[in-house]
Scaffold this motif. Structure first.
Motif, PDB file in Angstrom:
ATOM      1  N   GLY A 219     -23.741  36.842 -40.095  1.00 21.73           N
ATOM      2  CA  GLY A 219     -23.482  35.404 -39.503  1.00 21.73           C
ATOM      3  C   GLY A 219     -24.618  34.989 -38.710  1.00 21.73           C
ATOM      4  N   GLY A 220     -25.877  36.108 -38.950  1.00 20.05           N
ATOM      5  CA  GLY A 220     -27.275  35.598 -38.513  1.00 20.05           C
ATOM      6  C   GLY A 220     -27.452  36.541 -37.135  1.00 20.05           C
ATOM      7  N   ALA A 221     -28.530  36.335 -36.406  1.00 16.02           N
ATOM      8  CA  ALA A 221     -29.094  36.938 -35.416  1.00 16.02           C
ATOM      9  C   ALA A 221     -28.249  36.860 -34.127  1.00 16.02           C
ATOM     10  CB  ALA A 221     -30.389  36.788 -35.104  1.00 16.02           C
ATOM     11  N   GLY A 222     -27.772  35.673 -34.058  1.00 14.26           N
ATOM     12  CA  GLY A 222     -26.850  35.403 -33.019  1.00 14.26           C
ATOM     13  C   GLY A 222     -25.624  36.136 -32.684  1.00 14.26           C
ATOM     14  N   LYS A 223     -24.973  36.336 -34.046  1.00 15.37           N
ATOM     15  CA  LYS A 223     -23.765  37.231 -34.145  1.00 15.37           C
ATOM     16  C   LYS A 223     -24.025  38.703 -33.651  1.00 15.37           C
ATOM     17  CE  LYS A 223     -20.342  34.192 -35.196  1.00 15.37           C
ATOM     18  NZ  LYS A 223     -20.174  34.430 -36.555  1.00 15.37           N
TER      19      LYS A 223
ATOM     20  N   ALA B 208     -28.663  49.269 -28.183  1.00 19.56           N
ATOM     21  CA  ALA B 208     -30.020  49.109 -28.766  1.00 19.56           C
ATOM     22  C   ALA B 208     -29.954  49.312 -30.116  1.00 19.56           C
ATOM     23  CB  ALA B 208     -30.512  50.419 -28.081  1.00 19.56           C
ATOM     24  N   LYS B 209     -29.242  50.014 -30.765  1.00 16.79           N
ATOM     25  CA  LYS B 209     -29.383  50.033 -32.335  1.00 16.79           C
ATOM     26  C   LYS B 209     -29.161  48.697 -32.804  1.00 16.79           C
ATOM     27  CE  LYS B 209     -29.965  52.433 -36.164  1.00 16.79           C
ATOM     28  NZ  LYS B 209     -31.321  52.966 -36.383  1.00 16.79           N
ATOM     29  N   LEU B 210     -28.083  47.970 -32.294  1.00 11.70           N
ATOM     30  CA  LEU B 210     -27.980  46.607 -33.002  1.00 11.70           C
ATOM     31  C   LEU B 210     -28.889  45.565 -32.611  1.00 11.70           C
ATOM     32  CD1 LEU B 210     -23.979  46.394 -31.883  1.00 11.70           C
ATOM     33  CD2 LEU B 210     -24.859  46.721 -34.271  1.00 11.70           C
ATOM     34  N   TYR B 211     -29.459  45.782 -31.577  1.00  8.60           N
ATOM     35  CA  TYR B 211     -30.709  44.816 -31.464  1.00  8.60           C
ATOM     36  C   TYR B 211     -31.914  45.260 -32.230  1.00  8.60           C
ATOM     37  CZ  TYR B 211     -28.831  42.776 -26.987  1.00  8.60           C
ATOM     38  OH  TYR B 211     -28.264  41.963 -25.951  1.00  8.60           O
ATOM     39  N   SER B 212     -32.098  46.585 -32.715  1.00  6.13           N
ATOM     40  CA  SER B 212     -33.144  47.002 -33.440  1.00  6.13           C
ATOM     41  C   SER B 212     -32.877  46.241 -34.762  1.00  6.13           C
ATOM     42  CB  SER B 212     -33.288  48.611 -33.530  1.00  6.13           C
ATOM     43  OG  SER B 212     -32.373  49.139 -34.117  1.00  6.13           O
ATOM     44  N   ILE B 213     -31.799  46.420 -35.121  1.00  5.35           N
ATOM     45  CA  ILE B 213     -31.470  45.816 -36.612  1.00  5.35           C
ATOM     46  C   ILE B 213     -31.795  44.163 -36.705  1.00  5.35           C
ATOM     47  CG2 ILE B 213     -29.607  44.952 -38.305  1.00  5.35           C
ATOM     48  CD1 ILE B 213     -27.996  47.373 -37.468  1.00  5.35           C
ATOM     49  N   VAL B 214     -31.506  43.427 -35.733  1.00 11.73           N
ATOM     50  CA  VAL B 214     -32.149  42.080 -35.248  1.00 11.73           C
ATOM     51  C   VAL B 214     -33.521  42.322 -35.657  1.00 11.73           C
ATOM     52  CG1 VAL B 214     -32.249  40.020 -34.007  1.00 11.73           C
ATOM     53  CG2 VAL B 214     -29.999  41.365 -34.018  1.00 11.73           C
TER      54      VAL B 214
ATOM     55  N   GLU C 296     -39.869  38.946 -33.857  1.00 11.47           N
ATOM     56  CA  GLU C 296     -40.197  38.205 -32.441  1.00 11.47           C
ATOM     57  C   GLU C 296     -38.895  37.571 -31.921  1.00 11.47           C
ATOM     58  OE1 GLU C 296     -43.136  38.255 -31.384  1.00 11.47           O
ATOM     59  OE2 GLU C 296     -43.465  39.714 -33.109  1.00 11.47           O
ATOM     60  N   ASN C 297     -37.647  37.899 -32.546  1.00  9.25           N
ATOM     61  CA  ASN C 297     -36.400  37.397 -31.638  1.00  9.25           C
ATOM     62  C   ASN C 297     -36.457  37.715 -30.342  1.00  9.25           C
ATOM     63  OD1 ASN C 297     -33.656  37.434 -30.839  1.00  9.25           O
ATOM     64  ND2 ASN C 297     -33.418  36.498 -32.874  1.00  9.25           N
ATOM     65  N   LYS C 298     -36.600  36.891 -29.288  1.00 12.05           N
ATOM     66  CA  LYS C 298     -36.751  37.070 -28.085  1.00 12.05           C
ATOM     67  C   LYS C 298     -35.493  37.660 -27.215  1.00 12.05           C
ATOM     68  CE  LYS C 298     -40.595  33.643 -26.975  1.00 12.05           C
ATOM     69  NZ  LYS C 298     -40.875  32.273 -26.204  1.00 12.05           N
ATOM     70  N   THR C 299     -34.325  37.271 -27.733  1.00 17.01           N
ATOM     71  CA  THR C 299     -33.089  37.685 -27.155  1.00 17.01           C
ATOM     72  C   THR C 299     -33.006  39.173 -27.562  1.00 17.01           C
ATOM     73  OG1 THR C 299     -32.165  35.577 -27.457  1.00 17.01           O
ATOM     74  CG2 THR C 299     -30.543  37.478 -27.217  1.00 17.01           C
ATOM     75  N   ALA C 300     -33.225  39.476 -28.857  1.00 16.20           N
ATOM     76  CA  ALA C 300     -33.059  41.046 -29.174  1.00 16.20           C
ATOM     77  C   ALA C 300     -34.254  41.942 -28.253  1.00 16.20           C
ATOM     78  CB  ALA C 300     -33.269  41.056 -30.680  1.00 16.20           C
TER      79      ALA C 300
ATOM     80  N   LEU D  76     -38.593  53.967 -21.376  1.00 17.87           N
ATOM     81  CA  LEU D  76     -39.384  52.830 -20.554  1.00 17.87           C
ATOM     82  C   LEU D  76     -40.659  52.531 -21.160  1.00 17.87           C
ATOM     83  CD1 LEU D  76     -39.048  54.079 -16.873  1.00 17.87           C
ATOM     84  CD2 LEU D  76     -37.709  52.124 -17.900  1.00 17.87           C
ATOM     85  N   THR D  77     -41.504  53.136 -21.930  1.00 17.34           N
ATOM     86  CA  THR D  77     -42.556  52.968 -22.476  1.00 17.34           C
ATOM     87  C   THR D  77     -42.375  51.863 -23.811  1.00 17.34           C
ATOM     88  OG1 THR D  77     -43.916  55.046 -22.269  1.00 17.34           O
ATOM     89  CG2 THR D  77     -44.419  53.649 -23.979  1.00 17.34           C
ATOM     90  N   HIS D  78     -41.186  52.266 -24.360  1.00 21.53           N
ATOM     91  CA  HIS D  78     -40.762  51.483 -25.466  1.00 21.53           C
ATOM     92  C   HIS D  78     -40.306  49.874 -24.875  1.00 21.53           C
ATOM     93  CE1 HIS D  78     -40.897  53.527 -29.362  1.00 21.53           C
ATOM     94  NE2 HIS D  78     -41.268  54.434 -28.503  1.00 21.53           N
ATOM     95  N   ALA D  79     -39.413  50.032 -23.849  1.00 14.91           N
ATOM     96  CA  ALA D  79     -38.995  48.862 -23.107  1.00 14.91           C
ATOM     97  C   ALA D  79     -40.214  47.852 -22.541  1.00 14.91           C
ATOM     98  CB  ALA D  79     -38.114  49.294 -21.899  1.00 14.91           C
ATOM     99  N   LEU D  80     -41.080  48.247 -22.098  1.00 10.33           N
ATOM    100  CA  LEU D  80     -42.242  47.668 -21.399  1.00 10.33           C
ATOM    101  C   LEU D  80     -42.912  47.097 -22.750  1.00 10.33           C
ATOM    102  CD1 LEU D  80     -43.172  49.666 -18.484  1.00 10.33           C
ATOM    103  CD2 LEU D  80     -42.012  47.577 -18.278  1.00 10.33           C
ATOM    104  N   HIS D  81     -43.228  47.844 -23.741  1.00  4.65           N
ATOM    105  CA  HIS D  81     -43.817  47.356 -24.999  1.00  4.65           C
ATOM    106  C   HIS D  81     -42.870  46.088 -25.701  1.00  4.65           C
ATOM    107  CE1 HIS D  81     -46.222  47.555 -28.868  1.00  4.65           C
ATOM    108  NE2 HIS D  81     -45.016  47.312 -29.279  1.00  4.65           N
ATOM    109  N   LEU D  82     -41.560  46.190 -25.767  1.00  2.00           N
ATOM    110  CA  LEU D  82     -40.960  44.943 -26.159  1.00  2.00           C
ATOM    111  C   LEU D  82     -40.998  43.733 -25.397  1.00  2.00           C
ATOM    112  CD1 LEU D  82     -37.817  46.994 -27.150  1.00  2.00           C
ATOM    113  CD2 LEU D  82     -38.746  45.755 -28.671  1.00  2.00           C
ATOM    114  N   GLU D  83     -41.239  44.065 -24.055  1.00  2.00           N
ATOM    115  CA  GLU D  83     -41.324  42.739 -23.229  1.00  2.00           C
ATOM    116  C   GLU D  83     -42.805  42.409 -23.185  1.00  2.00           C
ATOM    117  OE1 GLU D  83     -37.909  43.979 -19.929  1.00  2.00           O
ATOM    118  OE2 GLU D  83     -39.931  44.958 -19.565  1.00  2.00           O
TER     119      GLU D  83
END
Length: 600
Positions: free
Chosen positions: A399-403, A421-427, A433-437, A463-470
């Motif tokens: 149903g898309g990235a939102g779901k 984290a795994k579900l967000y990584s699929i998005v 560039e999905n900001k929500t994910a 934390l390194t990966h979290a800051l990279h995502l941000e």
């Protein structure tokens, strides 16, 4: 019908996701499932960390620099850097066991010890190749400026391999492992053992000295009046040593008895750490039954406490290995192994086996990869689709990235942080560039980082990966501090002459020479030595000597070092008469221009 089919596919997808918290793990507390959420505390620099991890760092062997007088004439410095420094008083000077990672570290620690006994260093013993960087500072203390350096025969090759083959990867991933990308203050700050830094380049330099005496296994040597027997050992490297000193009832070592749970796999990447020789090395230590046991890491140990400590380490790694082999023979996958193999409680809670450095799940997965390889019998993984292609299909049927973002958010609320984290990584595989994910995944990683007991590796990586995502750092660039040191012209000049030419085999872009079958030779005119670079339609071989070369590059070795370090270009060297090309110049430019680090 279409709606029913879509729902069916979605259920199948969710059902196929690996379950991390099955019945087999019900009694195990898992930080990635919220079981340590009530254990977050704040470190002095504002870092949010697990309470038990903070205590380990703040009150254990990494807490502060300390000098321990192990026995008469033997001192060990703990807490100054990642490794210990041990000194034994000989007839004329100090016999040093390890030297840290820089000239400044060696100089500082030697000054500390010389307040106890004012003697120069008379000899150096390397436990393995990681902590050799302060050797030049030790040698400088000797009136002759020279000292004998003892080490394992493998050490020289390990130093060469570290410098030329995997350094770029190791420095980046090692930087993540040690928190080199993280801020110094605030919730996401690095908190753990650290290497002292020096602004002065001379002190920051890696002052390795070559081994002058390669010891044999079981060999007894008298060093500055002290008789020592050397035994080969295996721990994080295969060039490790055990040094038995009967006159002191003392044994020095680099083994897996490291003051915390040892990693049978490290996140920065390494060769397979097969546990059998590692366990054998611990058994060798136990059999010597010395009163005083001093390792490269952790506090010095004594008497029954030392034997109990060695046995606990031995049993922990043997259990992990034995149960991994058992599970592999039963047909279990790495996920199933990590979910079901748990250390017995007396080992899991042992003070010498606190998992500050590594989560034992990684060691279990490392056993599968080391023994079996990458194929875990999931037949769909033999020729898998690209992650982006799979993610786009999953997004379409769900149903898309939102779901999927909503499902990930719900998983987070249920404290299933790893699932979130795994579900967000699929998005993100489908929509990078999905900001929500990106923010949602960063939040999940950060929550796990704050609660894990494995604060050195796991927390730093998360934390390194979290800051990279941000977008707050770029983990694809090398960190400011390099654990394995930065490559330099001086290092190339200090190594074997052909190493930097042979290293080109790892730097070729095959697409640039896919139609080329040529040989380009490199001759160091100041050494009268040559190497031939054979290009065979994208394949490469570097051999010593000149073999029917189509072109020959002639230059001094230092000019070559400048070229491969990116300090100059090939045409600049030729135009300034620092290099000459004999034969077909176009061939030379074509071939040498195909290497990542050479500018034409």
């Amino acid at each position: 019908m279409k709606q029913k089919f879509t729902a069916f596919i979605t259920v199948c997808i969710i059902a196929s996701l690996p379950l991390a918290n099955t019945a087999s793990a019900e009694d195990t507390k898992l930080f990635y499932r919220g079981d340590y959420d009530d254990q977050i505390t704040e470190a002095p620099n504002g870092a949010k960390v697990n309470k038990a991890y903070k205590k380990f760092i703040s009150e254990g062997s990494f807490a502060k620099p300390e000098i321990h007088q192990v026995t008469d004439g033997v001192w060990t410095v703990t807490g100054y850097s990642l490794s210990n420094y041990t000194f034994i008083e000989g007839k004329t000077g100090l016999i040093a066991f390890d030297a840290g990672s820089s000239v400044g570290m060696g100089k500082t620690v030697l000054e500390m010890i010389q307040k106890k006994v004012n003697k120069p260093v008379s000899a150096i013993i390397y436990s393995h190749f990681h902590y050799t960087g302060g050797a030049k500072a030790y040698a400088a203390s000797n009136p002759t400026g020279k000292v004998e350096v003892y080490g394992h025969p493998y050490l020289k090759n390990n130093m060469a391999g570290q410098g030329s083959t995997f350094r770029q990867m190791q420095n980046r991933r090692g930087g993540m492992q040690l928190g080199a990308y993280l801020p110094h203050e605030g919730p996401d700050a690095a908190f753990g053992p650290a290497e002292p830094q020096f602004e002065d380049p001379a002190l920051a330099a890696h002052g390795h000295l070559p081994v002058t005496y390669e010891v044999k296994d079981g060999e007894t040597v008298t060093i500055d009046g002290i008789e020592m027997t050397f035994y080969y050992a295996v721990a994080d490297t295969e060039d490790s040593l055990i040094v038995d000193i009967p006159s002191k009832d003392l044994v020095l070592h680099n083994t897996a008895a490291a003051g915390l749970l040892f990693s049978l796999y490290t996140l920065r990447g390494s060769d397979y750490r097969t546990p059998v020789p590692l366990i054998n090395s611990l058994d060798k230590l136990r059999s010597l039954d010395r009163e005083f046991v001093v390792g490269v890491h952790g506090y010095p140990a004594k008497g029954k406490e030392a034997q109990d400590m060695l046995t606990a380490h031995r049993d922990a790694y043997a259990f992990t290995y034995n149960q991994s082999v058992r599970a592999i023979n039963m047909g279990k996958t790495p996920d199933e192994m990590a979910d079901t193999i748990r250390l017995p409680e007396h080992l899991d809670q042992h003070s010498e086996l606190f998992p500050a450095y590594i989560d034992n799940e990684y060691s279990i997965r490392g056993q599968y990869r080391g023994i079996v390889g990458w194929f875990d019998e999931d037949i769909s993984e033999l020729h898998p689709p690209m992650r982006s292609e799979l993610a786009k299909e999953l997004l379409a049927v769900s149903g898309g990235a939102g779901k999927l973002n909503a499902a990930a958010k719900n998983a987070f609320a249920d404290k299933k942080y790893n699932l979130s984290a795994k579900l967000y990584s699929i998005v993100l595989d489908g929509e990078p560039e999905n900001k929500t994910a990106r923010q949602g995944m960063a939040d999940a990683l950060r929550q796990m980082a704050y609660t894990t007991r494995s604060g050195i590796q796991t927390r730093s990586y998360l934390l390194t990966h979290a800051l990279h995502l941000e977008g707050k750092l770029d983990m694809n660039k090398p960190p400011k501090f390099s654990f394995f040191g930065s490559a330099s012209v001086a290092e190339i000049m200090a190594g074997q002459a052909g190493n930097s030419v042979k290293a080109l085999e790892f730097q070729l872009d095959p697409n640039k020479v896919s139609d080329v079958e040529k040989v380009v030779a490199v001759t160091f005119t100041d050494l009268d030595k040559s190497w031939s670079i054979h290009i065979r339609k994208g394949a490469i071989e570097v051999t010593e000597g000149i073999v029917k070369a189509d072109a020959t590059l002639q230059l001094k070795r230092e000019a070559w070092a400048d070229l491969v370090m990116g300090k100059t270009s090939l045409k600049q060297l030729v135009s300034s008469d620092q290099a000459k090309i004999k034969g077909n110049k176009n061939t030379a430019y074509k071939v040498l221009g195909a290497f990542d680090n050479i500018s034409i």
